[in-house]
Design a protein around this motif. Sequence first.
Motif, PDB file in Angstrom:
ATOM      1  N   ARG A   1       0.813  -1.214   0.000  1.00  0.00           N
ATOM      2  CA  ARG A   1       0.000   0.000   0.000  1.00  0.00           C
ATOM      3  C   ARG A   1       0.850   1.270   0.000  1.00  0.00           C
ATOM      4  O   ARG A   1       0.564   2.223  -0.725  1.00  0.00           O
ATOM      5  CB  ARG A   1      -0.934   0.016   1.210  1.00  0.00           C
ATOM      6  N   SER A   2       1.893   1.319   0.823  1.00  0.00           N
ATOM      7  CA  SER A   2       2.716   2.522   0.911  1.00  0.00           C
ATOM      8  C   SER A   2       3.516   2.772  -0.352  1.00  0.00           C
ATOM      9  O   SER A   2       4.052   3.858  -0.549  1.00  0.00           O
ATOM     10  CB  SER A   2       3.664   2.431   2.109  1.00  0.00           C
ATOM     11  N   LEU A   3       3.592   1.786  -1.251  1.00  0.00           N
ATOM     12  CA  LEU A   3       4.287   1.931  -2.533  1.00  0.00           C
ATOM     13  C   LEU A   3       3.293   2.075  -3.680  1.00  0.00           C
ATOM     14  O   LEU A   3       3.645   1.814  -4.832  1.00  0.00           O
ATOM     15  CB  LEU A   3       5.199   0.719  -2.782  1.00  0.00           C
ATOM     16  N   LYS A   4       2.060   2.481  -3.373  1.00  0.00           N
ATOM     17  CA  LYS A   4       1.004   2.645  -4.369  1.00  0.00           C
ATOM     18  C   LYS A   4       0.726   1.338  -5.095  1.00  0.00           C
ATOM     19  O   LYS A   4       0.618   1.285  -6.324  1.00  0.00           O
ATOM     20  CB  LYS A   4       1.365   3.760  -5.352  1.00  0.00           C
ATOM     21  N   LEU A   5       0.636   0.277  -4.303  1.00  0.00           N
ATOM     22  CA  LEU A   5       0.315  -1.069  -4.775  1.00  0.00           C
ATOM     23  C   LEU A   5       1.360  -1.618  -5.748  1.00  0.00           C
ATOM     24  O   LEU A   5       1.053  -2.463  -6.581  1.00  0.00           O
ATOM     25  CB  LEU A   5      -1.079  -1.116  -5.404  1.00  0.00           C
ATOM     26  N   GLU A   6       2.587  -1.153  -5.620  1.00  0.00           N
ATOM     27  CA  GLU A   6       3.707  -1.769  -6.317  1.00  0.00           C
ATOM     28  C   GLU A   6       4.346  -2.808  -5.403  1.00  0.00           C
ATOM     29  O   GLU A   6       4.284  -2.700  -4.184  1.00  0.00           O
ATOM     30  CB  GLU A   6       4.756  -0.720  -6.705  1.00  0.00           C
ATOM     31  N   THR A   7       4.959  -3.807  -5.979  1.00  0.00           N
ATOM     32  CA  THR A   7       5.719  -4.755  -5.180  1.00  0.00           C
ATOM     33  C   THR A   7       7.047  -4.125  -4.774  1.00  0.00           C
ATOM     34  O   THR A   7       7.543  -3.218  -5.469  1.00  0.00           O
ATOM     35  CB  THR A   7       5.986  -6.039  -5.965  1.00  0.00           C
ATOM     36  N   PRO A   8       7.657  -4.538  -3.678  1.00  0.00           N
ATOM     37  CA  PRO A   8       8.954  -3.959  -3.299  1.00  0.00           C
ATOM     38  C   PRO A   8      10.013  -4.086  -4.387  1.00  0.00           C
ATOM     39  O   PRO A   8      10.763  -3.136  -4.636  1.00  0.00           O
ATOM     40  CB  PRO A   8       9.325  -4.749  -2.041  1.00  0.00           C
ATOM     41  N   LYS A   9      10.098  -5.232  -5.059  1.00  0.00           N
ATOM     42  CA  LYS A   9      11.087  -5.391  -6.124  1.00  0.00           C
ATOM     43  C   LYS A   9      10.764  -4.496  -7.312  1.00  0.00           C
ATOM     44  O   LYS A   9      11.662  -3.904  -7.924  1.00  0.00           O
ATOM     45  CB  LYS A   9      11.147  -6.857  -6.566  1.00  0.00           C
ATOM     46  N   GLY A  10       9.483  -4.395  -7.667  1.00  0.00           N
ATOM     47  CA  GLY A  10       9.094  -3.519  -8.758  1.00  0.00           C
ATOM     48  C   GLY A  10       9.389  -2.065  -8.453  1.00  0.00           C
ATOM     49  O   GLY A  10       9.874  -1.321  -9.316  1.00  0.00           O
ATOM     50  N   PHE A  11       9.126  -1.656  -7.207  1.00  0.00           N
ATOM     51  CA  PHE A  11       9.421  -0.278  -6.812  1.00  0.00           C
ATOM     52  C   PHE A  11      10.923  -0.019  -6.812  1.00  0.00           C
ATOM     53  O   PHE A  11      11.378   1.053  -7.197  1.00  0.00           O
ATOM     54  CB  PHE A  11       8.846  -0.015  -5.413  1.00  0.00           C
ATOM     55  N   ALA A  12      11.697  -1.011  -6.392  1.00  0.00           N
ATOM     56  CA  ALA A  12      13.154  -0.852  -6.383  1.00  0.00           C
ATOM     57  C   ALA A  12      13.704  -0.699  -7.801  1.00  0.00           C
ATOM     58  O   ALA A  12      14.625   0.086  -8.036  1.00  0.00           O
ATOM     59  CB  ALA A  12      13.806  -2.047  -5.693  1.00  0.00           C
ATOM     60  N   MET A  13      13.135  -1.434  -8.759  1.00  0.00           N
ATOM     61  CA  MET A  13      13.595  -1.319 -10.145  1.00  0.00           C
ATOM     62  C   MET A  13      13.261   0.048 -10.724  1.00  0.00           C
ATOM     63  O   MET A  13      14.047   0.623 -11.489  1.00  0.00           O
ATOM     64  CB  MET A  13      12.965  -2.423 -10.990  1.00  0.00           C
ATOM     65  N   VAL A  14      12.104   0.600 -10.351  1.00  0.00           N
ATOM     66  CA  VAL A  14      11.709   1.906 -10.862  1.00  0.00           C
ATOM     67  C   VAL A  14      12.595   3.006 -10.296  1.00  0.00           C
ATOM     68  O   VAL A  14      12.947   3.971 -10.992  1.00  0.00           O
ATOM     69  CB  VAL A  14      10.231   2.180 -10.531  1.00  0.00           C
ATOM     70  N   THR A  15      12.951   2.869  -9.014  1.00  0.00           N
ATOM     71  CA  THR A  15      13.686   3.937  -8.336  1.00  0.00           C
ATOM     72  C   THR A  15      15.193   3.770  -8.410  1.00  0.00           C
ATOM     73  O   THR A  15      15.916   4.497  -7.724  1.00  0.00           O
ATOM     74  CB  THR A  15      13.276   3.979  -6.853  1.00  0.00           C
TER      75      THR A  15
END
Length: 307
Positions: free
Chosen positions: A260-274
């Motif tokens: 939820r705190s990543l706007k419904l992104e997975t942690p790995k997906g958020f890490a790849m984006v950032t």
Amino acid sequence: MSPGHKRQVALGFVTQGRCSGRQACRYFKIHRSTFRYQAKEPDAWTKHLRAAVKRYSLKHRRWGYPKITKLLQEDGWKVGKRMVQRIRRELDLRVPKRKPKRRRQGLSTGLPTKADHRGHVWTWDFIHDRTVRGGRLKMLTVVDEHTRECHLIHVARRIQAKDVLNQVFRLIELHGAPEYIRSDNGSEFIEQSLQQWLRCAGIRTLYIDPGSPWQNGFIESFHSRLREECLEREQLWTLSEARVVIEDWRIEYNHVRPHRSLKLETPKGFAMVTQGVLCGRPPASLRPRLDNATILDRYLTYNLVPG
């Protein structure tokens, strides 16, 4: 009671011959057209959607409809959150609401350092459980506060400061050295050799105040998810089984579970984006490098880091 439930009860009274349809409608306060309504059979698309919603809901019993909707959309279903919410209500798959917690009153004493990029602040702590046979399980967890990635869940019967150092050394080899590590004042984290090793590695430590777990809120929140979605659902008979089951859950947490705190992104997906320029992290040439070989040679005589 919903109108549908009232209609079912009224239909039962009429079928048993206990009253007429008019009397049942008057007693349960429902319209006669509602009582006579015949539900339409769902089409093939709706049947497959309901089956998919039920399958995901039973697999992830503690996930709400936003996370289930995210998984369905990744599978190609063109659905919205309201439709999934309605289907879950019809199938009686809603997650019970948690009781609200009492919030602390007054000025917060939390530490001010906040993670701004991947590898900025790691947080670690222990969580305990027991096998079905009564054996003790002690788990060391390490989480990146910015991406919410769980880098490690080390499961053992006993974990000492030497084991903590061995695990953090392996993590640094895999993910690089963090700038800060946040923890409580447990004996495994304040051991002198561990502090000296971290100081030589250029990793600064952030220790929370004694008796103040809210200052380490990221790891406490992660532990609640781990206990709720894994430890309380699985029967762990042996240490080996616990390691396999918990590692499978860690991989699912990082790669599948929306956050939820990543706007419904997975942690790995958020890490790849950032990664790279987006996360604001200094390039590798400007960051202090960890000389693992020198540190390894220095501590081999103390048998602190595996060779």
